[in-house]
Scaffold this motif. Sequence first.
Motif, PDB file in Angstrom:
ATOM      1  N   ASP A 188       0.845  -1.193   0.000  1.00 57.05           N
ATOM      2  CA  ASP A 188       0.000   0.000   0.000  1.00 57.05           C
ATOM      3  C   ASP A 188       0.877   1.239   0.000  1.00 57.05           C
ATOM      4  O   ASP A 188       1.908   1.281   0.668  1.00 57.05           O
ATOM      5  N   THR A 189       0.449   2.243  -0.727  1.00 57.82           N
ATOM      6  CA  THR A 189       1.143   3.519  -0.708  1.00 57.82           C
ATOM      7  C   THR A 189       0.577   4.374   0.421  1.00 57.82           C
ATOM      8  O   THR A 189      -0.557   4.157   0.847  1.00 57.82           O
TER       9      THR A 189
ATOM     10  N   THR B 220      -1.446   7.117   2.178  1.00 58.33           N
ATOM     11  CA  THR B 220      -2.705   7.708   1.708  1.00 58.33           C
ATOM     12  C   THR B 220      -2.551   9.153   1.262  1.00 58.33           C
ATOM     13  O   THR B 220      -3.364   9.648   0.487  1.00 58.33           O
ATOM     14  N   ASP B 221      -1.508   9.837   1.746  1.00 61.29           N
ATOM     15  CA  ASP B 221      -1.311  11.239   1.374  1.00 61.29           C
ATOM     16  C   ASP B 221      -0.268  11.414   0.262  1.00 61.29           C
ATOM     17  O   ASP B 221       0.185  12.518   0.000  1.00 61.29           O
TER      18      ASP B 221
ATOM     19  N   LYS C  73      -4.026   3.599  -7.727  1.00 62.65           N
ATOM     20  CA  LYS C  73      -3.785   4.787  -6.905  1.00 62.65           C
ATOM     21  C   LYS C  73      -3.466   4.474  -5.454  1.00 62.65           C
ATOM     22  O   LYS C  73      -3.025   5.337  -4.716  1.00 62.65           O
ATOM     23  N   ASN C  74      -3.638   3.209  -5.033  1.00 63.19           N
ATOM     24  CA  ASN C  74      -3.391   2.828  -3.644  1.00 63.19           C
ATOM     25  C   ASN C  74      -2.246   1.842  -3.446  1.00 63.19           C
ATOM     26  O   ASN C  74      -1.905   1.522  -2.317  1.00 63.19           O
TER      27      ASN C  74
END
Length: 155
Positions: free
Chosen positions: A65-66, A68-69, A123-124
Amino acid sequence: MAGFTYATLTTAIQNYTETDTNVLTATITDQFIENSELRILREVDSDNNRRYDTAKLVVNTRFIDTPTDALVIRSAQIVDSELADGNTNQERDFLQWRDTSFMSEFNPTAVTGVPKYYSWWDKNKIIVAPTPDQTYIIQLNYILKDPGLSSTNTT
């Protein structure tokens, strides 16, 4: 700019475009402002928007996971956190960014090893290749996406 708010910006946009809220609705104005902020964040290399985060790459798992910001991942590094020799200097190896099509071609799921490449998957998540053969610490260096100016965040 002292006193600069969402209201003063939307008024300035309406005055510049010589239109009113019947044409430039809050939805359109918010999207205009967000697109402008994103472009500035991508193109201006500002130290105050840089962030660093670490995560564990798990054995036989290609995705992480990247944050969130995160707006843009600037780089990724494998960090040697085991330091079995007692050395206090952590060794770091930068991963190379590749397109997802390269990742699919280069790394069939059965191939494992020390990751050398990374890419956005969606995107995540990001994907690494080859698939980790053991647990590694990865540091992501990224550009922060601050909450932008909007009708719900007015200052």
